[in-house]
Enzyme design. Structure first.
Site, PDB file in Angstrom:
ATOM      1  N   GLU A  56     -28.284  -3.415  12.452  1.00  0.00           N
ATOM      2  CA  GLU A  56     -29.751  -3.550  12.498  1.00  0.00           C
ATOM      3  C   GLU A  56     -30.285  -3.110  13.863  1.00  0.00           C
ATOM      4  O   GLU A  56     -31.294  -2.399  13.959  1.00  0.00           O
ATOM      5  CB  GLU A  56     -30.166  -5.016  12.258  1.00  0.00           C
ATOM      6  CG  GLU A  56     -29.812  -5.556  10.881  1.00  0.00           C
ATOM      7  CD  GLU A  56     -28.455  -6.237  10.837  1.00  0.00           C
ATOM      8  OE1 GLU A  56     -27.503  -5.740  11.489  1.00  0.00           O
ATOM      9  OE2 GLU A  56     -28.315  -7.252  10.138  1.00  0.00           O
ATOM     10  N   TRP A 174      12.184  10.122  -3.102  1.00  0.00           N
ATOM     11  CA  TRP A 174      10.769   9.933  -3.195  1.00  0.00           C
ATOM     12  C   TRP A 174      10.391   9.794  -4.650  1.00  0.00           C
ATOM     13  O   TRP A 174      10.510  10.737  -5.382  1.00  0.00           O
ATOM     14  CB  TRP A 174      10.007  11.129  -2.583  1.00  0.00           C
ATOM     15  CG  TRP A 174      10.434  11.399  -1.182  1.00  0.00           C
ATOM     16  CD1 TRP A 174      11.230  12.393  -0.736  1.00  0.00           C
ATOM     17  CD2 TRP A 174      10.051  10.653  -0.008  1.00  0.00           C
ATOM     18  NE1 TRP A 174      11.372  12.329   0.637  1.00  0.00           N
ATOM     19  CE2 TRP A 174      10.656  11.263   1.094  1.00  0.00           C
ATOM     20  CE3 TRP A 174       9.278   9.525   0.197  1.00  0.00           C
ATOM     21  CZ2 TRP A 174      10.502  10.781   2.391  1.00  0.00           C
ATOM     22  CZ3 TRP A 174       9.135   9.066   1.476  1.00  0.00           C
ATOM     23  CH2 TRP A 174       9.738   9.691   2.549  1.00  0.00           C
ATOM     24  N   LEU A 208       6.809   3.344   8.739  1.00  0.00           N
ATOM     25  CA  LEU A 208       5.514   2.806   8.280  1.00  0.00           C
ATOM     26  C   LEU A 208       4.348   3.201   9.184  1.00  0.00           C
ATOM     27  O   LEU A 208       3.365   2.462   9.300  1.00  0.00           O
ATOM     28  CB  LEU A 208       5.578   1.278   8.110  1.00  0.00           C
ATOM     29  CG  LEU A 208       6.573   0.759   7.079  1.00  0.00           C
ATOM     30  CD1 LEU A 208       6.569  -0.766   7.029  1.00  0.00           C
ATOM     31  CD2 LEU A 208       6.266   1.314   5.684  1.00  0.00           C
TER      32      LEU A 208
END
Ligand code: NAP
Length: 372
Positions: A56, A174, A208
């Site tokens: 805002e 995979w 990761l």
């Protein structure tokens, strides 16, 4: 009565708000657009990160004098309390804004309708409930945190057509196609942390991290491993690659981690044992992650941790990639025993989306737990 210009402004504010994803927690993502007296867009803003100015205030500053007599369209009820920044209601009142259109009220007990009340008592016209379902979806992590005090968990799994996550020998790389794997990298970059279990660290030795071919400075998530034994091999890649890594273990187990706990970025969190279950209370763990500012967690684990999380009703959404291959019953299942003995006890999804991802299918949705 909501005008077309206000609806368009709300759509824009919702889009802008999303730019704070991953950085605003424990604050919500918020976007705001200012319309001048004639209904033209004159300024906008979004909350970039926790501690930074609110949407805002930025929108008012960007609109300048045009804010006076104009309308603010904002995705969440403006705050009315002193936090890290001043109350937005004060900023709106001082800017002489005439009308405020809000998507949804803020369930934070410090606000919860009080912001709207303050605006109204200053003579500002307030309209609430423009595209509220989009605002709920935008802030599901924040709303979940206000309700439970825990991080939001998305379970990501790559499955064969027959629901297997690894072949009999434990190999799972995979299963999904290259395009899906790139998508997963982007998912990692948009969350606070990635979580896995010691079993996956032992089997796959994953890093990761976010590794994408383009040169954008992708945000690296915090990486986390849970283990009951601390027996996962301390020279694993996850501990050696740069960035913050959290290892969560039961009390007393941390002392055994002599090698990796002194590595840069590595932290060991200890929790009381969750007896009679092995390991730690995952609910306590997720309260701590939330308290550390990690709002959204992507879990990339094997069946053991995925099942524990699901059984404890701690999984909030799933992203399941189904690949066009079959691994047979000798492959590893996605989940272990869940006590579902009849179809009416199935764990179901809502707000589902399903789409192609290269040669895979990606199904996403929020988990619905049964009340009993
Ligand atoms: N297809 C996919 O999407 C996917 C994704 C990830 C992994 N995988 C495959 O899954 C297989 C590994 O599965 P998994 O079930 O053995 O591994 P996992 O679920 O990743 O890890 C299990 C381990 O996590 C720890 N753990 C679980 N709950 C805990 C708790 N409440 N407190 C403390 N520690 C807790 C325990 O560690 P301790 O043993 O140390 O006690 C447990 O043995 C691998 O073959 C891997 O390739 C597939």
């Amino acid at each position: 009565m909501i005008s077309r210009a206000e609806t368009d402004a709300m759509k824009k504010a919702l889009k802008l708000a999303l730019r704070g994803r991953g950085s605003t927690f424990p604050n919500p993502m918020v976007g705001a657009v200012i319309l001048d007296r004639d209904g033209n867009q004159a300024g906008d803003g979004f909350h970039r990160e926790c501690g930074a100015p609110h949407a805002e205030v930025i929108a008012i500053a960007s609109a300048g004098d045009a804010a006076s007599g104009g309308t603010m369209v904002v995705t969440l009820e403006p705050c009315c309390h002193h936090g890290r920044t001043g109350p937005c209601t004060d900023a709106i009142i001082s800017a002489r804004i005439k009308r405020v259109v809000i998507a949804m009220t803020d369930p934070d007990p410090r606000v919860s309708g009080e912001g709207i009340k303050q605006l109204k008592s200053a003579g500002i016209e307030v309209e609430t409930g423009l595209l509220p379902e989009k605002a709920y979806e935008l802030n599901r992590v924040y709303l979940h945190y206000i309700e439970t005090g825990r991080s939001w968990v998305t379970l990501k799994i790559a499955l064969s057509l027959d629901g297997r996550t690894a072949a009999a020998d434990g190999s799972s790389r995979w299963i999904s196609c290259e395009r899906s794997r790139r998508r997963v990298q982007r998912m990692r970059a948009s969350v606070g942390a990635v979580l896995t279990g010691a079993g996956t660290v032992r089997a796959d030795d994953p890093e990761l991290t976010v590794r994408l071919p383009d040169s954008r400075p992708w945000r690296q998530p915090v990486r986390m491993v849970v283990s009951a034994t601390g027996d996962f091999g301390e020279s694993r890649k996850i501990f050696r690659s740069p960035g913050r890594v959290i290892i969560a273990v039961p009390e007393g187990v941390g002392a055994r981690l002599t090698e990796c706990k002194d590595l840069p970025g590595v932290e060991v969190w200890e929790f009381p044992p969750d007896s009679p279950n092995p390991g730690i209370s995952l609910a306590s763990f997720l309260e701590r992650t939330a308290a550390e500012g990690l709002g959204e967690i992507l879990c990339e684990a094997g069946s053991d941790l995925s099942t524990r999380l699901l059984r404890d009703e701690l999984v909030d959404s799933v992203s399941i990639f189904t690949a066009p291959m079959i691994l047979g019953s000798e492959g590893r299942p996605a989940f272990e025993f869940l006590g579902i003995d009849s179809i009416d006890k199935a764990i179901r999804l809502e707000n589902i989306s399903s789409r192609r991802s290269g040669s895979d299918f990606l199904t996403e949705g929020c988990i619905v737990y049964r009340a009993d």
